[in-house]
Scaffold this motif. Structure first.
Motif, PDB file in Angstrom:
ATOM      1  N   TYR A  25      -7.496  -7.092  25.062  1.00  0.00           N
ATOM      2  CA  TYR A  25      -6.320  -7.835  24.610  1.00  0.00           C
ATOM      3  C   TYR A  25      -6.715  -8.986  23.691  1.00  0.00           C
ATOM      4  O   TYR A  25      -6.121  -9.177  22.628  1.00  0.00           O
ATOM      5  N   GLU A  26      -7.741  -9.736  24.062  1.00  0.00           N
ATOM      6  CA  GLU A  26      -8.185 -10.868  23.235  1.00  0.00           C
ATOM      7  C   GLU A  26      -8.580 -10.424  21.839  1.00  0.00           C
ATOM      8  O   GLU A  26      -8.226 -11.071  20.854  1.00  0.00           O
ATOM      9  N   LEU A  27      -9.298  -9.312  21.731  1.00  0.00           N
ATOM     10  CA  LEU A  27      -9.763  -8.850  20.423  1.00  0.00           C
ATOM     11  C   LEU A  27      -8.686  -8.121  19.629  1.00  0.00           C
ATOM     12  O   LEU A  27      -8.879  -7.854  18.444  1.00  0.00           O
ATOM     13  N   ASN A  28      -7.566  -7.788  20.264  1.00  0.00           N
ATOM     14  CA  ASN A  28      -6.523  -7.028  19.582  1.00  0.00           C
ATOM     15  C   ASN A  28      -5.144  -7.667  19.733  1.00  0.00           C
ATOM     16  O   ASN A  28      -4.135  -7.005  19.547  1.00  0.00           O
ATOM     17  N   THR A  32       0.352  -4.701  17.766  1.00  0.00           N
ATOM     18  CA  THR A  32       1.508  -4.399  18.618  1.00  0.00           C
ATOM     19  C   THR A  32       1.241  -3.209  19.533  1.00  0.00           C
ATOM     20  O   THR A  32       1.909  -3.049  20.537  1.00  0.00           O
ATOM     21  N   GLU A  33       0.261  -2.372  19.152  1.00  0.00           N
ATOM     22  CA  GLU A  33      -0.007  -1.156  19.926  1.00  0.00           C
ATOM     23  C   GLU A  33      -1.496  -0.926  20.020  1.00  0.00           C
ATOM     24  O   GLU A  33      -2.259  -1.274  19.112  1.00  0.00           O
ATOM     25  N   ILE A  34      -1.910  -0.325  21.131  1.00  0.00           N
ATOM     26  CA  ILE A  34      -3.302   0.065  21.301  1.00  0.00           C
ATOM     27  C   ILE A  34      -3.324   1.463  21.904  1.00  0.00           C
ATOM     28  O   ILE A  34      -2.501   1.790  22.760  1.00  0.00           O
ATOM     29  N   ILE A  35      -4.234   2.290  21.428  1.00  0.00           N
ATOM     30  CA  ILE A  35      -4.389   3.642  21.960  1.00  0.00           C
ATOM     31  C   ILE A  35      -5.682   3.676  22.771  1.00  0.00           C
ATOM     32  O   ILE A  35      -6.757   3.382  22.242  1.00  0.00           O
ATOM     33  N   LEU A  36      -5.560   4.009  24.048  1.00  0.00           N
ATOM     34  CA  LEU A  36      -6.734   4.202  24.896  1.00  0.00           C
ATOM     35  C   LEU A  36      -7.004   5.698  24.956  1.00  0.00           C
ATOM     36  O   LEU A  36      -6.173   6.460  25.446  1.00  0.00           O
ATOM     37  N   ALA A  37      -8.144   6.104  24.422  1.00  0.00           N
ATOM     38  CA  ALA A  37      -8.516   7.517  24.385  1.00  0.00           C
ATOM     39  C   ALA A  37      -9.587   7.758  25.444  1.00  0.00           C
ATOM     40  O   ALA A  37     -10.769   7.474  25.227  1.00  0.00           O
ATOM     41  N   GLY A  38      -9.161   8.251  26.603  1.00  0.00           N
ATOM     42  CA  GLY A  38     -10.092   8.489  27.699  1.00  0.00           C
ATOM     43  C   GLY A  38     -10.794   9.821  27.543  1.00  0.00           C
ATOM     44  O   GLY A  38     -10.169  10.826  27.223  1.00  0.00           O
ATOM     45  N   ILE A  39     -12.101   9.814  27.762  1.00  0.00           N
ATOM     46  CA  ILE A  39     -12.868  11.051  27.718  1.00  0.00           C
ATOM     47  C   ILE A  39     -12.639  11.772  29.043  1.00  0.00           C
ATOM     48  O   ILE A  39     -12.886  11.209  30.119  1.00  0.00           O
ATOM     49  N   TRP A  40     -12.120  13.014  28.970  1.00  0.00           N
ATOM     50  CA  TRP A  40     -11.763  13.784  30.153  1.00  0.00           C
ATOM     51  C   TRP A  40     -12.983  14.030  31.008  1.00  0.00           C
ATOM     52  O   TRP A  40     -14.027  14.380  30.492  1.00  0.00           O
ATOM     53  N   ASP A  41     -12.989  13.823  32.286  1.00  0.00           N
ATOM     54  CA  ASP A  41     -11.847  13.423  33.072  1.00  0.00           C
ATOM     55  C   ASP A  41     -12.030  12.026  33.651  1.00  0.00           C
ATOM     56  O   ASP A  41     -11.069  11.306  33.886  1.00  0.00           O
ATOM     57  N   SER A  58      -0.305  -8.233  28.800  1.00  0.00           N
ATOM     58  CA  SER A  58      -0.094  -8.317  27.359  1.00  0.00           C
ATOM     59  C   SER A  58       1.195  -7.636  26.927  1.00  0.00           C
ATOM     60  O   SER A  58       1.691  -6.746  27.616  1.00  0.00           O
ATOM     61  N   PRO A  59       1.705  -8.032  25.762  1.00  0.00           N
ATOM     62  CA  PRO A  59       2.883  -7.360  25.214  1.00  0.00           C
ATOM     63  C   PRO A  59       2.530  -6.096  24.418  1.00  0.00           C
ATOM     64  O   PRO A  59       3.423  -5.426  23.911  1.00  0.00           O
ATOM     65  N   LEU A  60       1.231  -5.781  24.310  1.00  0.00           N
ATOM     66  CA  LEU A  60       0.816  -4.610  23.534  1.00  0.00           C
ATOM     67  C   LEU A  60       1.399  -3.341  24.132  1.00  0.00           C
ATOM     68  O   LEU A  60       1.357  -3.132  25.349  1.00  0.00           O
ATOM     69  N   ASP A  87      -4.440   3.438  10.571  1.00  0.00           N
ATOM     70  CA  ASP A  87      -4.052   2.041  10.780  1.00  0.00           C
ATOM     71  C   ASP A  87      -3.749   1.706  12.247  1.00  0.00           C
ATOM     72  O   ASP A  87      -2.979   0.799  12.542  1.00  0.00           O
ATOM     73  N   LYS A  88      -4.337   2.445  13.176  1.00  0.00           N
ATOM     74  CA  LYS A  88      -4.146   2.202  14.610  1.00  0.00           C
ATOM     75  C   LYS A  88      -5.444   1.636  15.212  1.00  0.00           C
ATOM     76  O   LYS A  88      -6.536   1.859  14.690  1.00  0.00           O
ATOM     77  N   VAL A  89      -5.286   0.925  16.324  1.00  0.00           N
ATOM     78  CA  VAL A  89      -6.449   0.469  17.089  1.00  0.00           C
ATOM     79  C   VAL A  89      -6.663   1.477  18.206  1.00  0.00           C
ATOM     80  O   VAL A  89      -5.763   1.731  19.009  1.00  0.00           O
ATOM     81  N   VAL A  90      -7.862   2.068  18.243  1.00  0.00           N
ATOM     82  CA  VAL A  90      -8.195   3.086  19.236  1.00  0.00           C
ATOM     83  C   VAL A  90      -9.412   2.600  20.030  1.00  0.00           C
ATOM     84  O   VAL A  90     -10.417   2.204  19.442  1.00  0.00           O
TER      85      VAL A  90
END
Length: 165
Positions: A25-28, A32-41, A58-60, A87-90
């Motif tokens: 959260y601090e770095l982003n 307005t949005e953040i994508i968390l891409a988890g490596i399965w599983d 956070s409001p993200l 243009d997204k934060v992943v």
């Protein structure tokens, strides 16, 4: 069973996940949005835990997707949703960064786009890597020998402990 050296208990793991979420959260915080891409599983379980904390602090807008790959032969990576990453934060999330190979291959589908930022997060970062990977958000960093195996024990959606053998 071989000897297990516990490095993180369930309570400490929760604190580490909270700290990772605050750092993300601090770095982003300018977005307005953040994508968390988890490596399965296992990475998905860690990503969901981080998302739970992010939604509280956070409001993200937090979106979770999964990246499926064969960790032994990681040539092909499948993304759970068809997303425009431009243009997204992943943040690519896994439980342990051992050699760095899985995390690097997991980045492959993102390279077809121009994301604003690609960051990485792991619960345990092992110092001896074979691939050039630096993790942005680390719960616990551990120097091990190449023979040591770092494992995270999970039961369903609960992260029980992290240890090396």
């Amino acid at each position: 069973m071989e000897s297990r050296n516990i490095i993180l208990t369930q309570d400490i793991i929760q604190k580490k996940i909270e700290r990772i979420a605050y750092e993300i959260y601090e770095l982003n915080s300018d977005g307005t949005e953040i994508i968390l891409a988890g490596i399965w599983d296992r990475g998905m379980i860690v990503a969901r835990k981080i998302a739970d904390v992010l939604e509280q602090i956070s409001p993200l807008k937090t979106r979770i997707i999964s990246l499926h790959l064969d960790k032994q032969h990681p040539g092909d990576v499948k993304v759970s949703e068809d997303i425009d990453f431009n243009d997204k934060v992943v943040v690519v999330v896994d439980d342990v960064a051992n050699s760095g190979r899985t995390m690097l291959y997991a980045l492959k589908p993102l390279l077809a786009y121009l994301p604003k930022k690609i960051q990485t997060a792991v619960l345990v970062d092992r110092k001896h890597k074979s691939f050039p990977l630096s993790v942005d958000f680390v719960g616990y960093s551990l120097a091990t020998t190449l023979q040591d195996m770092v494992l995270v024990e999970m039961q369903g959606e609960d992260i029980i402990a992290a240890y090396f053998e």
